[in-house]
Design a protein around this motif. Structure first.
Motif, PDB file in Angstrom:
ATOM      1  N   LEU A  74       0.954  -1.236  -0.129  1.00 24.06           N
ATOM      2  CA  LEU A  74       0.004   0.115   0.027  1.00 24.06           C
ATOM      3  C   LEU A  74       0.863   1.273  -0.007  1.00 24.06           C
ATOM      4  CD1 LEU A  74      -2.484  -0.995   2.670  1.00 24.06           C
ATOM      5  CD2 LEU A  74      -2.627  -1.543   0.557  1.00 24.06           C
ATOM      6  N   HIS A  75       0.314   2.246  -0.494  1.00 23.17           N
ATOM      7  CA  HIS A  75       0.841   3.608  -0.644  1.00 23.17           C
ATOM      8  C   HIS A  75       0.106   4.730  -0.274  1.00 23.17           C
ATOM      9  CE1 HIS A  75       4.002   1.211  -2.458  1.00 23.17           C
ATOM     10  NE2 HIS A  75       5.024   1.938  -2.162  1.00 23.17           N
ATOM     11  N   GLY A  76       0.540   5.853   0.279  1.00 22.96           N
ATOM     12  CA  GLY A  76      -0.326   7.094   0.505  1.00 22.96           C
ATOM     13  C   GLY A  76      -0.790   7.698  -0.513  1.00 22.96           C
ATOM     14  N   ASP A  77       0.115   7.934  -1.610  1.00 24.40           N
ATOM     15  CA  ASP A  77      -0.420   8.769  -2.791  1.00 24.40           C
ATOM     16  C   ASP A  77       0.622   8.320  -3.950  1.00 24.40           C
ATOM     17  OD1 ASP A  77       1.865  10.131  -2.425  1.00 24.40           O
ATOM     18  OD2 ASP A  77       0.755  11.671  -1.340  1.00 24.40           O
ATOM     19  N   PHE A  78       0.234   9.013  -5.099  1.00 25.23           N
ATOM     20  CA  PHE A  78       1.122   8.451  -6.344  1.00 25.23           C
ATOM     21  C   PHE A  78       2.433   8.993  -6.082  1.00 25.23           C
ATOM     22  CE2 PHE A  78      -2.861   7.779  -8.924  1.00 25.23           C
ATOM     23  CZ  PHE A  78      -2.413   6.658  -9.416  1.00 25.23           C
ATOM     24  N   PHE A  79       2.680  10.174  -5.529  1.00 31.53           N
ATOM     25  CA  PHE A  79       3.950  10.598  -5.239  1.00 31.53           C
ATOM     26  C   PHE A  79       4.813   9.544  -4.392  1.00 31.53           C
ATOM     27  CE2 PHE A  79       7.331  12.992  -2.657  1.00 31.53           C
ATOM     28  CZ  PHE A  79       7.997  13.376  -3.672  1.00 31.53           C
ATOM     29  N   HIS A  80       4.361   9.054  -3.264  1.00 30.63           N
ATOM     30  CA  HIS A  80       4.833   8.310  -2.444  1.00 30.63           C
ATOM     31  C   HIS A  80       5.316   6.891  -3.173  1.00 30.63           C
ATOM     32  CE1 HIS A  80       4.465   5.361   1.233  1.00 30.63           C
ATOM     33  NE2 HIS A  80       5.604   5.596   1.154  1.00 30.63           N
ATOM     34  N   LEU A  81       4.059   6.485  -4.007  1.00 33.63           N
ATOM     35  CA  LEU A  81       4.537   5.327  -4.995  1.00 33.63           C
ATOM     36  C   LEU A  81       5.541   5.584  -5.827  1.00 33.63           C
ATOM     37  CD1 LEU A  81       3.768   2.409  -6.091  1.00 33.63           C
ATOM     38  CD2 LEU A  81       1.827   3.745  -7.230  1.00 33.63           C
ATOM     39  N   GLY A  82       5.279   6.689  -6.589  1.00 34.39           N
ATOM     40  CA  GLY A  82       6.409   7.032  -7.674  1.00 34.39           C
ATOM     41  C   GLY A  82       7.862   7.032  -7.061  1.00 34.39           C
ATOM     42  N   VAL A  83       7.994   7.589  -5.974  1.00 36.10           N
ATOM     43  CA  VAL A  83       9.458   7.636  -5.498  1.00 36.10           C
ATOM     44  C   VAL A  83      10.088   6.268  -5.411  1.00 36.10           C
ATOM     45  CG1 VAL A  83      10.962   8.286  -3.403  1.00 36.10           C
ATOM     46  CG2 VAL A  83       9.191   9.921  -4.433  1.00 36.10           C
ATOM     47  N   ASN A  84       9.070   5.441  -4.787  1.00 34.36           N
ATOM     48  CA  ASN A  84       9.406   4.075  -4.466  1.00 34.36           C
ATOM     49  C   ASN A  84       9.709   3.224  -5.742  1.00 34.36           C
ATOM     50  OD1 ASN A  84       9.658   4.034  -1.539  1.00 34.36           O
ATOM     51  ND2 ASN A  84       7.503   3.378  -1.450  1.00 34.36           N
ATOM     52  N   LEU A  85       8.864   3.518  -6.715  1.00 36.09           N
ATOM     53  CA  LEU A  85       9.088   2.711  -7.770  1.00 36.09           C
ATOM     54  C   LEU A  85      10.521   3.144  -8.647  1.00 36.09           C
ATOM     55  CD1 LEU A  85       5.618   2.478  -9.616  1.00 36.09           C
ATOM     56  CD2 LEU A  85       6.702   0.766  -8.164  1.00 36.09           C
ATOM     57  N   LEU A  86      10.783   4.394  -8.855  1.00 33.59           N
ATOM     58  CA  LEU A  86      11.922   5.117  -9.211  1.00 33.59           C
ATOM     59  C   LEU A  86      13.140   4.418  -8.465  1.00 33.59           C
ATOM     60  CD1 LEU A  86      13.357   6.808 -11.183  1.00 33.59           C
ATOM     61  CD2 LEU A  86      13.099   8.587  -9.530  1.00 33.59           C
ATOM     62  N   TRP A  87      13.291   4.436  -7.182  1.00 32.98           N
ATOM     63  CA  TRP A  87      14.337   3.805  -6.289  1.00 32.98           C
ATOM     64  C   TRP A  87      14.297   2.455  -6.630  1.00 32.98           C
ATOM     65  CZ3 TRP A  87      17.193   7.361  -4.115  1.00 32.98           C
ATOM     66  CH2 TRP A  87      18.251   6.874  -3.156  1.00 32.98           C
ATOM     67  N   MET A  88      13.215   1.820  -6.747  1.00 30.16           N
ATOM     68  CA  MET A  88      13.212   0.187  -6.894  1.00 30.16           C
ATOM     69  C   MET A  88      14.003  -0.227  -8.463  1.00 30.16           C
ATOM     70  SD  MET A  88      10.514  -2.828  -6.713  1.00 30.16           S
ATOM     71  CE  MET A  88       9.388  -2.074  -8.028  1.00 30.16           C
ATOM     72  N   ALA A  89      13.591   0.832  -9.438  1.00 29.65           N
ATOM     73  CA  ALA A  89      14.104   0.542 -10.830  1.00 29.65           C
ATOM     74  C   ALA A  89      15.656   0.852 -10.696  1.00 29.65           C
ATOM     75  CB  ALA A  89      13.376   1.484 -11.883  1.00 29.65           C
ATOM     76  N   SER A  90      16.023   1.986  -9.933  1.00 27.90           N
ATOM     77  CA  SER A  90      17.608   2.197  -9.754  1.00 27.90           C
ATOM     78  C   SER A  90      18.265   1.228  -9.246  1.00 27.90           C
ATOM     79  CB  SER A  90      17.697   3.535  -9.259  1.00 27.90           C
ATOM     80  OG  SER A  90      16.782   4.503  -9.904  1.00 27.90           O
ATOM     81  N   PHE A  91      17.914   0.815  -7.811  1.00 25.72           N
ATOM     82  CA  PHE A  91      18.662  -0.285  -7.147  1.00 25.72           C
ATOM     83  C   PHE A  91      18.292  -1.785  -7.103  1.00 25.72           C
ATOM     84  CE2 PHE A  91      19.594   3.942  -5.705  1.00 25.72           C
ATOM     85  CZ  PHE A  91      20.919   4.114  -5.676  1.00 25.72           C
ATOM     86  N   GLY A  92      17.096  -1.999  -7.287  1.00 29.01           N
ATOM     87  CA  GLY A  92      16.342  -3.168  -7.402  1.00 29.01           C
ATOM     88  C   GLY A  92      17.023  -3.757  -8.613  1.00 29.01           C
ATOM     89  N   THR A  93      17.005  -3.134  -9.809  1.00 33.60           N
ATOM     90  CA  THR A  93      17.485  -3.763 -11.012  1.00 33.60           C
ATOM     91  C   THR A  93      18.854  -4.508 -10.966  1.00 33.60           C
ATOM     92  OG1 THR A  93      16.510  -2.274 -12.356  1.00 33.60           O
ATOM     93  CG2 THR A  93      18.288  -3.237 -13.191  1.00 33.60           C
ATOM     94  N   ALA A  94      19.659  -3.756 -10.357  1.00 30.21           N
ATOM     95  CA  ALA A  94      21.100  -4.537  -9.951  1.00 30.21           C
ATOM     96  C   ALA A  94      20.954  -5.799  -9.072  1.00 30.21           C
ATOM     97  CB  ALA A  94      22.115  -3.477  -9.330  1.00 30.21           C
ATOM     98  N   VAL A  95      19.971  -5.781  -8.307  1.00 30.23           N
ATOM     99  CA  VAL A  95      20.132  -6.835  -7.283  1.00 30.23           C
ATOM    100  C   VAL A  95      19.063  -8.063  -7.960  1.00 30.23           C
ATOM    101  CG1 VAL A  95      18.932  -7.720  -5.352  1.00 30.23           C
ATOM    102  CG2 VAL A  95      19.906  -5.470  -5.227  1.00 30.23           C
TER     103      VAL A  95
END
Length: 245
Positions: A74-95
């Motif tokens: 769950l996420h509070g709003d689209f901004f909250h979700l967007g920040v997490n998705l961007l961060w996951m794309a940046s660092f989760g990709t390497a993992v």
């Protein structure tokens, strides 16, 4: 454009996880406000739920079992979700490229659980609902720091290629002597502590950053990396090929 080129060069597990989190948020927008609040109180993590009176929260006793994980969906709003998705794309990709899908998901789950534990230990009498995948993504970020800064690694300044993701990683103690890794870890902790002290809003109106959960997830990623890492010290083989989309 070459027919074989992909629009998004992300591992499938990262793309599917992002799609799942986005779908959950969009579906919640279709609910009436009172239904969405019920969902948040049932699936969100509430430290006070584990008090004697906690069974009176929506979800009852069962939520004590699944909310330490389901809050990450769950996420509070689209901004909250967007920040997490961007961060996951940046660092989760390497993992994902190093671990493969199964180990990626194990770390994602363990990061959520570690974040919930840290949040509970810090705020055991808090009745506020915690939501967001930030603890899981913090675990992925920490895991990246364990291998990405080695010479020739994807964040070592030489550019990333397939081999950069399968280089043997240093031990935890050796990571502590890598100046680039420690600078990255130090900046990450500093940002989270600053936001935590200032109470910066990010998860919707009236919601503050659960920085304790972020730290719990990050520490989980640091410590579990050696257990989950499929690249042994004497071999540089990749896990099963990770498709991209």
């Amino acid at each position: 454009m070459n027919q074989n080129e992909r629009m998004f060069n992300l591992p499938r597990v990262v793309t599917w996880m992002a799609g799942l989190l986005l779908a959950v948020h969009i579906i919640r927008l279709l609910f009436p406000v009172n239904v969405d609040l019920y969902v948040q109180f049932t699936l969100g993590f509430i430290p006070l739920r584990y008090d004697e009176a906690g069974v009176f929260f929506p979800g009852g006793f069962a939520s004590r079992l699944f909310s330490p994980l389901t809050y990450a969906s769950l996420h509070g709003d689209f901004f909250h979700l967007g920040v997490n998705l961007l961060w996951m794309a940046s660092f989760g990709t390497a993992v994902a490229r190093r671990f493969g899908a199964t180990r990626f998901l194990v770390l994602f789950v363990c990061g959520a659980l570690g974040g919930a534990l840290a949040h509970y230990l810090a705020l055991s009498d808090d009745a506020a609902v915690m939501v967001g995948a930030s603890a899981s993504i913090s675990a992925l970020t920490a895991a990246t720091a364990r291998f990405a800064f080695v010479p020739g690694g994807p964040l070592a300044g030489m550019g990333a290629d397939e081999r950069s993701y399968r280089l043997p990683a240093p031990t935890f103690l050796q990571t502590l002597t890598n100046s680039r890794a420690m600078f990255f870890i130090g900046i990450w902790f500093a940002i989270n502590l600053i936001f935590g002290v200032q109470g910066t809003l990010i998860g919707g109106e009236g919601a503050s950053i659960a920085w304790q959960a972020h730290i719990g997830g990050f520490v989980t990623g640091l410590l579990l990396f050696s257990i989950l890492d499929p690249v042994g010290p004497d071999r540089g083989t990749m896990p099963h090929e990770v498709g991209t989309i």
